[in-house]
Design an enzyme around this catalytic site. Sequence first.
Site: not given
Ligand code: FE2
Length: 421
Positions: A62, A217, A220, A159, A316, A64, A322
């Site tokens: 996982h 996702h 979350e 997203q 992630d 991005h 993030w």
């Molecule tokens: Fe993610």
Amino acid sequence: MRIKNCRIRGREGLYDVACADGKFTEIVQHKEDSKVADDEGLNAEEFDAKGRMMMPPFVEPHIHLDCVLTAGIPHYNMSGTLFEGISTWDEYKTTQPLAVSEIKERARAALRLMAEHGVQFVRTHVDVTETSFKGVCALEELKEEMKGIIEIQTIAFPQNGIISLKNGRELMIRAMDMGMDCVGGIPHYEYTREYGLESIKFIFDLAEKYDACVDVHCDEIDDGQSRFLEVLATTAWERGWGERTVAAHTCAMGSYNDAYCSKLFRLLKDSGIRFNSCPPASTHLQGRIDTFPKRRGLTRIKELTHAGMNVALGQDSISDPWYPLGVGNLLRVLEMGVHVAQMTGYEDLSHCLDLISTNGARNLCLKDSEYGIETGKDANFILLDGKDDLEVLRFQSPVLLSVHNGKIISRKEPVRAEVSF
Ligand code: FE2
């Protein structure tokens, strides 16, 4: 290529391992002066592992890759929340001149970091609500270019939602038409619960149409009322899609009450779905609205694992809106994960590397022939500067050798400090 005198994770004793033409050709008990295999036709490379541990490569389930290495542009996420992360990424998308070449360059830089740390299989989300589709084009191109070096699977990730966007469904279909491997989703971020439910139905319809895996996702958020996981699991169960479905994050499970959770676990087991958790990113992003006690923001990694379900850990993010840190090293992710999930008892520690290797391979539905140290399988392995799971985690042992399809993709010398006493 021959690796002599190595431990193989999960087996007793020491071994000599030979590979040729991209496959493991021989795995035998180590003998001091034995030849592993005939030199004829083999690569001349030979390594003395000196008792170090060989194992199948690490798997990143996982990340991005379209967002990596963008932290600070146009500004840092000052609150550290997930939602400021999303709005900062929105600003990035609208203020920065996106180019396929630039996205590929960042993603490739992140892959180099991961290669150095023993990762050979990567599943990446790609934002399909960035409507120029530069990210989708970049990652689809990179996926092809990296084949045989690092294997990449792509997820069409909405997203900003599917149903909450006027053209959300079209964007998802377009991404799948462009060759993406998995269908993503973000039901807890849709405007309403009804939209979230509708998105899950749409996700599975799309997965069936394109014969694709589902990787969503899910919940979350620290809201104990966010319960899309039960819908995701039930839909996977109804459609027989459990082994091809990953519920990512499920942070809300950390806030569910125990009575609900014990009922939920029955469904989760029956559905056969898999789980993914990203301890550094989630611990950083969640619990931000709490004062004290402050929640950890993680799903129930230990409880799911002990109940026999498959949980893999991932990064992630690597330096993005993030999460500002990350160097591609899953051992760091694992170290935080076992602490925050309190999996620091000997039993858990003694096979903790499962969480960043075999469990990830299962989440990615890797073929049997491409994962595992057995004669005839693809020669994909890493050699760690340690002898077992506990030592490797404790010393954050470097990956001395990473070999994919019989070719070295990363190599490192052991580092030894000279201490004066
Ligand atoms: Fe993610």
